[in-house]
Design a protein around this motif. Structure first.
Motif, PDB file in Angstrom:
ATOM      1  N   GLY A  25       0.799  -1.225   0.000  1.00  0.00           N
ATOM      2  CA  GLY A  25       0.000   0.000   0.000  1.00  0.00           C
ATOM      3  C   GLY A  25       0.833   1.278   0.000  1.00  0.00           C
ATOM      4  N   ALA A  71      -8.592   2.378 -12.394  1.00  0.00           N
ATOM      5  CA  ALA A  71      -9.971   2.363 -11.907  1.00  0.00           C
ATOM      6  C   ALA A  71     -10.012   1.601 -10.589  1.00  0.00           C
ATOM      7  N   PHE A  72     -10.815   2.066  -9.652  1.00  0.00           N
ATOM      8  CA  PHE A  72     -11.004   1.337  -8.388  1.00  0.00           C
ATOM      9  C   PHE A  72     -11.921   0.150  -8.671  1.00  0.00           C
ATOM     10  N   HIS A  91      -6.672  -7.832   3.735  1.00  0.00           N
ATOM     11  CA  HIS A  91      -5.624  -6.859   4.062  1.00  0.00           C
ATOM     12  C   HIS A  91      -6.111  -5.915   5.146  1.00  0.00           C
ATOM     13  N   ASN A 131      -4.498  -7.879 -10.497  1.00  0.00           N
ATOM     14  CA  ASN A 131      -3.960  -6.713  -9.784  1.00  0.00           C
ATOM     15  C   ASN A 131      -2.451  -6.617  -9.960  1.00  0.00           C
ATOM     16  N   GLU A 132      -1.724  -7.611  -9.461  1.00  0.00           N
ATOM     17  CA  GLU A 132      -0.271  -7.581  -9.656  1.00  0.00           C
ATOM     18  C   GLU A 132       0.298  -8.974  -9.536  1.00  0.00           C
TER      19      GLU A 132
HETATM   20  P1  AMP Z   1      -1.242  -3.312  -4.474  1.00  0.00           P
HETATM   21  O1  AMP Z   1       0.061  -2.839  -3.897  1.00  0.00           O
HETATM   22  O2  AMP Z   1      -1.441  -2.907  -5.897  1.00  0.00           O
HETATM   23  O3  AMP Z   1      -1.472  -4.775  -4.270  1.00  0.00           O
HETATM   24  O4  AMP Z   1      -2.367  -2.577  -3.619  1.00  0.00           O
HETATM   25  C1  AMP Z   1      -2.513  -2.784  -2.211  1.00  0.00           C
HETATM   26  C2  AMP Z   1      -3.976  -2.952  -1.882  1.00  0.00           C
HETATM   27  O5  AMP Z   1      -4.724  -1.788  -2.275  1.00  0.00           O
HETATM   28  C3  AMP Z   1      -4.638  -4.097  -2.638  1.00  0.00           C
HETATM   29  O6  AMP Z   1      -4.400  -5.321  -1.976  1.00  0.00           O
HETATM   30  C4  AMP Z   1      -6.090  -3.671  -2.608  1.00  0.00           C
HETATM   31  O7  AMP Z   1      -6.678  -3.943  -1.343  1.00  0.00           O
HETATM   32  C5  AMP Z   1      -6.011  -2.179  -2.778  1.00  0.00           C
HETATM   33  N1  AMP Z   1      -6.081  -1.826  -4.212  1.00  0.00           N
HETATM   34  C6  AMP Z   1      -5.053  -1.695  -5.054  1.00  0.00           C
HETATM   35  N2  AMP Z   1      -5.473  -1.407  -6.304  1.00  0.00           N
HETATM   36  C7  AMP Z   1      -6.806  -1.351  -6.258  1.00  0.00           C
HETATM   37  C8  AMP Z   1      -7.821  -1.114  -7.238  1.00  0.00           C
HETATM   38  N3  AMP Z   1      -7.530  -0.834  -8.509  1.00  0.00           N
HETATM   39  N4  AMP Z   1      -9.110  -1.178  -6.834  1.00  0.00           N
HETATM   40  C9  AMP Z   1      -9.421  -1.447  -5.532  1.00  0.00           C
HETATM   41  N5  AMP Z   1      -8.518  -1.661  -4.575  1.00  0.00           N
HETATM   42  C10 AMP Z   1      -7.211  -1.620  -4.920  1.00  0.00           C
END
Ligand code: AMP
Length: 421
Positions: A168, A195-196, A224, A292-293
């Motif tokens: 995060g 986009a969320f 998380h 997501n990743e």
């Molecule tokens: P990340 O580092 O990209 O995994 O983001 C950390 C956390 O943020 C994720 O595990 C999600 O809970 C939230 N998050 C990240 N990107 C999004 C997205 N595009 N839409 C909604 N939640 C997100």
């Protein structure tokens, strides 16, 4: 002949790779900048050095037969140099592709995975490797560009730095006009606006591919807290139904959306030509999923596989590194993994001690402990010398354990004011 594995990175993932490599008869070398890195307690040899210290990385390569990595941000030019000289068995492509969120999302979309709508900032075409913010770009211009991107994608949306984000860090959710200006502070480095995704829950799929076979681990639901993985609950709801007569769970229990996730992610890994281990994080909404990743290393959400599955993510990575055939895992029974951050450590020790009044089967190396605490609780304490809030210090795996049982019996031990997951 005994094989020597070199691990770039000496955190808890390196520690658990080293534990498994030893079980499989290999010798372990680990490199990390921290003299007290957790993996050093288990490794046979270690090198204290930065990840951009080419001479030290070459010493690691020269001393070992095969290299792997548990740290993602080794500079690209150093990786390319090492790949030419040493057996980095996974190759550097998955690491390189995962180091930059723009490249990562372009690559996922190109190889068939659904991704949220995203816009690079500063703007660049899909194939362009525009890794710098132009020096002549003013704050006002960056803000203007962000506003335009927000109006294209719509609110809510998430601004993320393209590189070096984790747990995060380096991201801001934009829900209102006011958030746009605040988020723009991130724009001094290249970012993407996404986009969320209004997901029902998050999950991850861990795969291992050796060129002959591709295996994967059962999918759990990831929860998380403040951007850091807190719980992994396996099996994930909606992905599996029923169990085998012995209570275990595997692919024959997949629901249609579960089958679709596995087949899309397996096809993705094949199509990219990646080898070794790959964790893919997904958002689930109803029967659909969005990428997501990804991370080409063992994953925090896969800690549960050590006791929860018939073979673990660490065992399969080592099978791959040591040229042994991959083994298909089954989930032995419903499992819950609780990440123990600095603020949870005292409570975790209490739980471990209460479980049987004493700790049993614990392998102790320096400050690192792992073993069965009894009552189906397994402890992995990484031996980090300094405990801080939000720092990953340990994890507990509960098996057999459902989300409901965990909620009623254990959740409140960590969150006394918030008794439900
Ligand atoms: P990340 O580092 O990209 O995994 O983001 C950390 C956390 O943020 C994720 O595990 C999600 O809970 C939230 N998050 C990240 N990107 C999004 C997205 N595009 N839409 C909604 N939640 C997100």
């Amino acid at each position: 002949m005994t094989k020597k594995i070199g691990i770039i990175g000496g955190g808890q993932l390196g520690l658990m790779i080293a534990e498994e490599a030893h079980r499989q008869g290999a010798v372990v070398y680990a490199l990390d900048p921290a003299p007290d890195a957790p993996a050093f307690a288990e490794a046979d040899h270690h090198i204290v050095a930065r990840y951009d210290d080419l001479e030290a990385l070459e010493r690691l390569g020269d001393a070992t037969d095969v290299l792997t990595y548990e740290f993602e941000n080794v500079p690209g030019d150093i990786l390319r140099h090492l790949e030419g000289k040493y057996d980095i068995r996974q190759g550097i492509a998955p690491l390189f592709d995962s180091q930059d969120r723009l490249r990562e999302k372009n690559n996922a979309a190109r190889h068939g995975l659904p991704v949220p709508q995203y816009i690079p900032l500063p703007a660049c075409s899909a194939d362009e490797d525009c890794a710098e913010v132009p020096v002549e770009m003013t704050d006002a211009e960056r803000l203007e560009e962000l506003r335009a991107a927000v109006s294209t994608i719509g609110m809510p949306c998430v601004l993320k730095t393209r590189r070096l984000g984790y747990d995060g860090h380096g991201q801001a959710v934009i829900r209102t006009e006011k958030d746009i200006e605040q988020a723009s502070a991130l724009l001094h480095v290249p970012c993407i606006l996404e986009a969320f995704v209004p997901f029902d829950y998050e999950c991850s799929l861990i795969l291992v591919r050796d060129g002959h076979d591709t295996i994967h681990f059962p999918i759990g639901r990831n929860i998380h807290k403040d951007g850091i993985l807190d719980l992994c609950i396996v099996p994930a709801p909606g992905i599996y139904e029923g169990t085998a007569p012995d209570g275990s769970i595997a692919d024959e229990n997949l629901t249609p959306p579960g089958r679709e996730i596995i087949s899309a992610c397996t096809a993705f890994m094949d199509s990219c030509g990646y080898r070794g281990i790959l964790a893919i994080e997904l958002f689930i909404k109803g029967n659909t999923f969005v990428f997501n990743e990804m991370a080409p290393r063992p994953h925090n959400s896969g800690h549960y596989t050590i006791e929860g599955c018939t073979t673990s993510q660490y065992a399969e990575l080592c099978h791959f590194l040591l040229d042994k055939p991959l083994v298909t895992p089954r989930l032995k029974a419903p499992t819950v993994m609780k990440n123990i951050l600095g603020q949870d450590l005292d409570e975790a020790w209490k739980i471990v001690k209460e479980a049987q009044g004493s700790i049993t089967n614990i392998a102790k190396r320096d400050n690192a402990w792992s073993g069965a605490a009894g009552e189906g609780i397994y402890a992995h304490i990484y031996g980090k010398t300094e405990s801080r809030p939000k720092r990953k210090m340990a994890h507990l795996t509960y098996i057999p354990m459902t989300a409901e049982e965990f909620d009623s019996r254990w959740y409140g031990r960590f969150y006394p004011n918030n008794r439900n997951i």
